[in-house]
Structures are given as C-alpha cells and as structure tokens.
Design a protein around this motif. Structure first.
Motif, PDB file in Angstrom:
ATOM      1  N   LEU A 192       5.162  16.369  -0.998  1.00  0.00           N
ATOM      2  CA  LEU A 192       4.603  15.029  -1.149  1.00  0.00           C
ATOM      3  C   LEU A 192       5.749  14.031  -1.235  1.00  0.00           C
ATOM      4  O   LEU A 192       6.656  14.178  -2.061  1.00  0.00           O
ATOM      5  CB  LEU A 192       3.750  14.958  -2.420  1.00  0.00           C
ATOM      6  N   VAL A 193       5.706  13.010  -0.374  1.00  0.00           N
ATOM      7  CA  VAL A 193       6.694  11.936  -0.391  1.00  0.00           C
ATOM      8  C   VAL A 193       5.987  10.692  -0.910  1.00  0.00           C
ATOM      9  O   VAL A 193       5.074  10.172  -0.275  1.00  0.00           O
ATOM     10  CB  VAL A 193       7.274  11.689   1.007  1.00  0.00           C
ATOM     11  N   SER A 194       6.407  10.221  -2.068  1.00  0.00           N
ATOM     12  CA  SER A 194       5.699   9.145  -2.760  1.00  0.00           C
ATOM     13  C   SER A 194       6.561   7.890  -2.836  1.00  0.00           C
ATOM     14  O   SER A 194       7.745   7.952  -3.194  1.00  0.00           O
ATOM     15  CB  SER A 194       5.321   9.595  -4.175  1.00  0.00           C
ATOM     16  N   GLY A 195       5.958   6.752  -2.514  1.00  0.00           N
ATOM     17  CA  GLY A 195       6.672   5.481  -2.600  1.00  0.00           C
ATOM     18  C   GLY A 195       5.835   4.440  -3.314  1.00  0.00           C
ATOM     19  O   GLY A 195       4.604   4.519  -3.351  1.00  0.00           O
ATOM     20  N   ALA A 196       6.493   3.453  -3.876  1.00  0.00           N
ATOM     21  CA  ALA A 196       5.803   2.341  -4.528  1.00  0.00           C
ATOM     22  C   ALA A 196       6.687   1.110  -4.436  1.00  0.00           C
ATOM     23  O   ALA A 196       7.922   1.212  -4.469  1.00  0.00           O
ATOM     24  CB  ALA A 196       5.496   2.670  -5.987  1.00  0.00           C
ATOM     25  N   ALA A 197       6.053  -0.054  -4.304  1.00  0.00           N
ATOM     26  CA  ALA A 197       6.796  -1.313  -4.260  1.00  0.00           C
ATOM     27  C   ALA A 197       5.928  -2.411  -4.839  1.00  0.00           C
ATOM     28  O   ALA A 197       4.763  -2.549  -4.475  1.00  0.00           O
ATOM     29  CB  ALA A 197       7.197  -1.652  -2.826  1.00  0.00           C
ATOM     30  N   ILE A 198       6.514  -3.183  -5.738  1.00  0.00           N
ATOM     31  CA  ILE A 198       5.786  -4.269  -6.380  1.00  0.00           C
ATOM     32  C   ILE A 198       6.806  -5.331  -6.812  1.00  0.00           C
ATOM     33  O   ILE A 198       7.948  -4.985  -7.173  1.00  0.00           O
ATOM     34  CB  ILE A 198       4.992  -3.752  -7.610  1.00  0.00           C
ATOM     35  N   ARG A 199       6.412  -6.574  -6.700  1.00  0.00           N
ATOM     36  CA  ARG A 199       7.308  -7.677  -7.071  1.00  0.00           C
ATOM     37  C   ARG A 199       8.656  -7.533  -6.329  1.00  0.00           C
ATOM     38  O   ARG A 199       8.692  -7.606  -5.109  1.00  0.00           O
ATOM     39  CB  ARG A 199       7.490  -7.726  -8.588  1.00  0.00           C
ATOM     40  N   LEU A 200       9.731  -7.277  -7.060  1.00  0.00           N
ATOM     41  CA  LEU A 200      11.061  -7.077  -6.456  1.00  0.00           C
ATOM     42  C   LEU A 200      11.598  -5.688  -6.767  1.00  0.00           C
ATOM     43  O   LEU A 200      12.809  -5.461  -6.755  1.00  0.00           O
ATOM     44  CB  LEU A 200      12.039  -8.136  -6.971  1.00  0.00           C
ATOM     45  N   GLU A 201      10.704  -4.749  -7.028  1.00  0.00           N
ATOM     46  CA  GLU A 201      11.105  -3.410  -7.455  1.00  0.00           C
ATOM     47  C   GLU A 201      10.452  -2.347  -6.574  1.00  0.00           C
ATOM     48  O   GLU A 201       9.274  -2.463  -6.213  1.00  0.00           O
ATOM     49  CB  GLU A 201      10.691  -3.172  -8.913  1.00  0.00           C
ATOM     50  N   GLY A 202      11.221  -1.326  -6.229  1.00  0.00           N
ATOM     51  CA  GLY A 202      10.689  -0.231  -5.433  1.00  0.00           C
ATOM     52  C   GLY A 202      11.059   1.111  -6.033  1.00  0.00           C
ATOM     53  O   GLY A 202      12.054   1.230  -6.759  1.00  0.00           O
ATOM     54  N   GLN A 203      10.235   2.120  -5.747  1.00  0.00           N
ATOM     55  CA  GLN A 203      10.496   3.476  -6.216  1.00  0.00           C
ATOM     56  C   GLN A 203      10.263   4.467  -5.089  1.00  0.00           C
ATOM     57  O   GLN A 203       9.389   4.268  -4.243  1.00  0.00           O
ATOM     58  CB  GLN A 203       9.574   3.843  -7.386  1.00  0.00           C
ATOM     59  N   LEU A 204      11.048   5.525  -5.100  1.00  0.00           N
ATOM     60  CA  LEU A 204      10.886   6.603  -4.133  1.00  0.00           C
ATOM     61  C   LEU A 204      11.066   7.927  -4.844  1.00  0.00           C
ATOM     62  O   LEU A 204      12.024   8.113  -5.599  1.00  0.00           O
ATOM     63  CB  LEU A 204      11.935   6.469  -3.011  1.00  0.00           C
ATOM     64  N   ALA A 205      10.137   8.856  -4.639  1.00  0.00           N
ATOM     65  CA  ALA A 205      10.237  10.193  -5.226  1.00  0.00           C
ATOM     66  C   ALA A 205       9.687  11.207  -4.235  1.00  0.00           C
ATOM     67  O   ALA A 205       8.771  10.911  -3.463  1.00  0.00           O
ATOM     68  CB  ALA A 205       9.478  10.276  -6.551  1.00  0.00           C
ATOM     69  N   ILE A 222      11.544   0.777   1.241  1.00  0.00           N
ATOM     70  CA  ILE A 222      10.987   2.001   0.652  1.00  0.00           C
ATOM     71  C   ILE A 222      10.247   2.821   1.711  1.00  0.00           C
ATOM     72  O   ILE A 222      10.397   4.042   1.784  1.00  0.00           O
ATOM     73  CB  ILE A 222      10.042   1.654  -0.515  1.00  0.00           C
ATOM     74  N   GLY A 223       9.461   2.162   2.556  1.00  0.00           N
ATOM     75  CA  GLY A 223       8.725   2.880   3.587  1.00  0.00           C
ATOM     76  C   GLY A 223       9.639   3.585   4.569  1.00  0.00           C
ATOM     77  O   GLY A 223       9.368   4.718   4.999  1.00  0.00           O
ATOM     78  N   SER A 224      10.749   2.942   4.942  1.00  0.00           N
ATOM     79  CA  SER A 224      11.698   3.572   5.861  1.00  0.00           C
ATOM     80  C   SER A 224      12.294   4.831   5.243  1.00  0.00           C
ATOM     81  O   SER A 224      12.476   5.854   5.925  1.00  0.00           O
ATOM     82  CB  SER A 224      12.813   2.590   6.232  1.00  0.00           C
ATOM     83  N   LEU A 225      12.602   4.776   3.959  1.00  0.00           N
ATOM     84  CA  LEU A 225      13.138   5.954   3.282  1.00  0.00           C
ATOM     85  C   LEU A 225      12.088   7.058   3.162  1.00  0.00           C
ATOM     86  O   LEU A 225      12.419   8.251   3.229  1.00  0.00           O
ATOM     87  CB  LEU A 225      13.672   5.572   1.908  1.00  0.00           C
ATOM     88  N   GLN A 226      10.834   6.690   2.980  1.00  0.00           N
ATOM     89  CA  GLN A 226       9.769   7.698   2.983  1.00  0.00           C
ATOM     90  C   GLN A 226       9.706   8.413   4.329  1.00  0.00           C
ATOM     91  O   GLN A 226       9.551   9.637   4.387  1.00  0.00           O
ATOM     92  CB  GLN A 226       8.413   7.054   2.675  1.00  0.00           C
ATOM     93  N   ALA A 227       9.832   7.646   5.404  1.00  0.00           N
ATOM     94  CA  ALA A 227       9.833   8.250   6.733  1.00  0.00           C
ATOM     95  C   ALA A 227      11.032   9.177   6.905  1.00  0.00           C
ATOM     96  O   ALA A 227      10.915  10.275   7.467  1.00  0.00           O
ATOM     97  CB  ALA A 227       9.843   7.163   7.808  1.00  0.00           C
ATOM     98  N   LEU A 228      12.194   8.755   6.422  1.00  0.00           N
ATOM     99  CA  LEU A 228      13.396   9.580   6.508  1.00  0.00           C
ATOM    100  C   LEU A 228      13.227  10.900   5.768  1.00  0.00           C
ATOM    101  O   LEU A 228      13.538  11.977   6.302  1.00  0.00           O
ATOM    102  CB  LEU A 228      14.590   8.807   5.936  1.00  0.00           C
ATOM    103  N   GLU A 229      12.722  10.834   4.526  1.00  0.00           N
ATOM    104  CA  GLU A 229      12.536  12.061   3.743  1.00  0.00           C
ATOM    105  C   GLU A 229      11.522  12.985   4.414  1.00  0.00           C
ATOM    106  O   GLU A 229      11.658  14.213   4.384  1.00  0.00           O
ATOM    107  CB  GLU A 229      12.092  11.719   2.322  1.00  0.00           C
TER     108      GLU A 229
END
Length: 248
Positions: A146-159, A198-205
């Motif tokens: 599972l490749v999980s991403g989140a983005a809100i305001r000026l903050e992003g997360q990738l796991a 964040i989405g580009s990194l999700q695609a990379l992973e």
C-alpha cells in the motif's frame, strides 16, 4: 513489446534499473488507485505514461470547478462528469495502449476485497480516515503493498506499507480509530503544486514495487513542509497492539 512500445518507453528502458525486463513488468502490472483528486491525478498520469498495463480507478465523486486548481487529470469542459470517467479520458489520451477499469461506487470491505484481488500495488489517494482504514485492512489481509499519500494546507505526507512483510507496520499502526480530524481540502485549503509533489512520489514508489529496483520507503513516514521546502523522515514502528496487522 512491439516497435511502438520500444520507442514510447525507450527513455525508461535505457535505465539499467529498468531495462526491457522491468518495462515488461510494468506492462503486465495491475495497480488500484483509490481517489482521482489532487493526489490521484498525478499518480494515474505518471503510471499511465510509464506503461503500467492495467489501472483500476476508484472514485464516486464528480468533477467540480473548485477541483481544477489542483486536480490536473480533469478539465473545465468535464465539470459534472465522474472523476473516473474524466481521468480515463486523460489517461487514454496519454497512453491508448493501457487498460483502464473504472469503479464509481463507494468501496466497502467486501468490494475492496474483490477489487484488490490480483493487483500488484494499491495507491491510496483518498481524503478521509474511514476509507483509509478500510483500504489498509484489505491490503493487510491480502498481503498487498500500500502506497499512502496525504496533502493538506502546506503539508504533505508519504508512507509505504509492505504488507508482504509481517514485520512491517501498517497504516493502522500510525493512526488509531480516534483520528477524526477533517482532512478535506474543502475545509482546510491546499497549495496546488503540493499534491503534485506527493502524488509524483507515490507513483515513483509504486513503480519501484512493480519493477523491483532500489529501495522503497517502507517502514518510514516522510513529512514535507512546502512553506520551507523541508523534509522530515520518521521511522514507523509496528504496533504490537494493532488490531489489524497483529491479530492473534
């Protein structure tokens, strides 16, 4: 691969980490993308362009004018269309050779189990904890990355959660059932390029999982501060009391 495919993917095939063997893995891969909004748009577009052979798109929402600031798979003339229909048009224009399956109904535990069966990777691009928890549980049960991403305001997360490894933490180890914060962009706002990062990194992973090169960030949480262009890396520990991945 035929001559057209060799030309289309030539810049990837040139890479020693991918080569023809890796490209063929992409062409035969199946990836489920849940959410075709700000994160799902770049994920789907890069995976389609890279040659992932079968993309399963899941989203029951429709395109709205307020989406267009960041959801780059959609266009003004598609306002009112379902997001999966709009995204499918964009992806087919990018790469007409790939197969696209569209899912427009909400995914519950039963339908998730059906849709996840047989896919190589699931990419979570949704914006609410209820769906994220359900997707995580289904991936843990099916032992699918599972490749999980989140983005809100000026903050992003990738796991990344490699559910094939019993020692790897799952999404439920990171967040518990008390996580009820309103995480929608409608309520909090979001900067347009942030979801692209964040989405580009999700695609990379996802591509790294499919091809099998390099090292994914499984077991880590990357946190991005767009205001200062800074990254933090946190180690994820498996929760011994997790009701999802540590069931007795």
């Amino acid at each position: 691969m035929n001559d057209q495919q060799l030309l289309r993917y030539s810049r990837q095939i040139m890479l020693a980490d991918i080569d023809i063997e890796g490209q063929e893995k992409l062409l035969t891969a199946s990836v489920l993308i849940i959410g075709l909004g700000g994160l799902g748009s770049p994920v789907a577009m890069y995976l389609a362009a890279a040659g992932v052979g079968h993309l399963i798109l899941a989203d029951f929402d429709t395109v709205d004018l307020s989406n267009l600031q960041r959801q780059i798979a959609h266009t003004t003339d598609r306002i009112g269309q379902t997001k999966v229909e709009s995204a499918a048009q964009t992806l087919q224009a990018l790469n007409p050779d790939i197969k696209i399956t569209s899912i427009t109904q909400p995914l519950d535990a039963d339908t998730l189990a059906i849709q996840i069966a047989g896919v190589d990777v699931v990419v979570d691009c949704c914006d609410n904890f209820t769906t994220r928890f359900a997707v995580n549980a289904a991936c843990v049960n099916a032992k699918i990355p599972l490749v999980s991403g989140a983005a809100i305001r000026l903050e992003g997360q990738l796991a990344v959660f490699d559910n094939r490894d019993s020692n790897c933490a799952c999404y439920r180890c990171l967040y518990d059932d008390d996580s009820t914060e309103d995480t929608t962009c409608a309520a909090n706002g979001v900067l347009s390029p942030l979801v692209g990062v964040i989405g580009s990194l999700q695609a990379l992973e996802t591509i790294k999982f499919v091809v099998g090169f390099g090292q994914t960030i499984a077991g880590k949480l990357l946190v991005f501060d767009a205001r200062y262009t800074q990254w933090r890396e946190l180690k994820l520990m498996k929760d011994k009391q997790c009701p999802v991945c540590n069931k007795k």
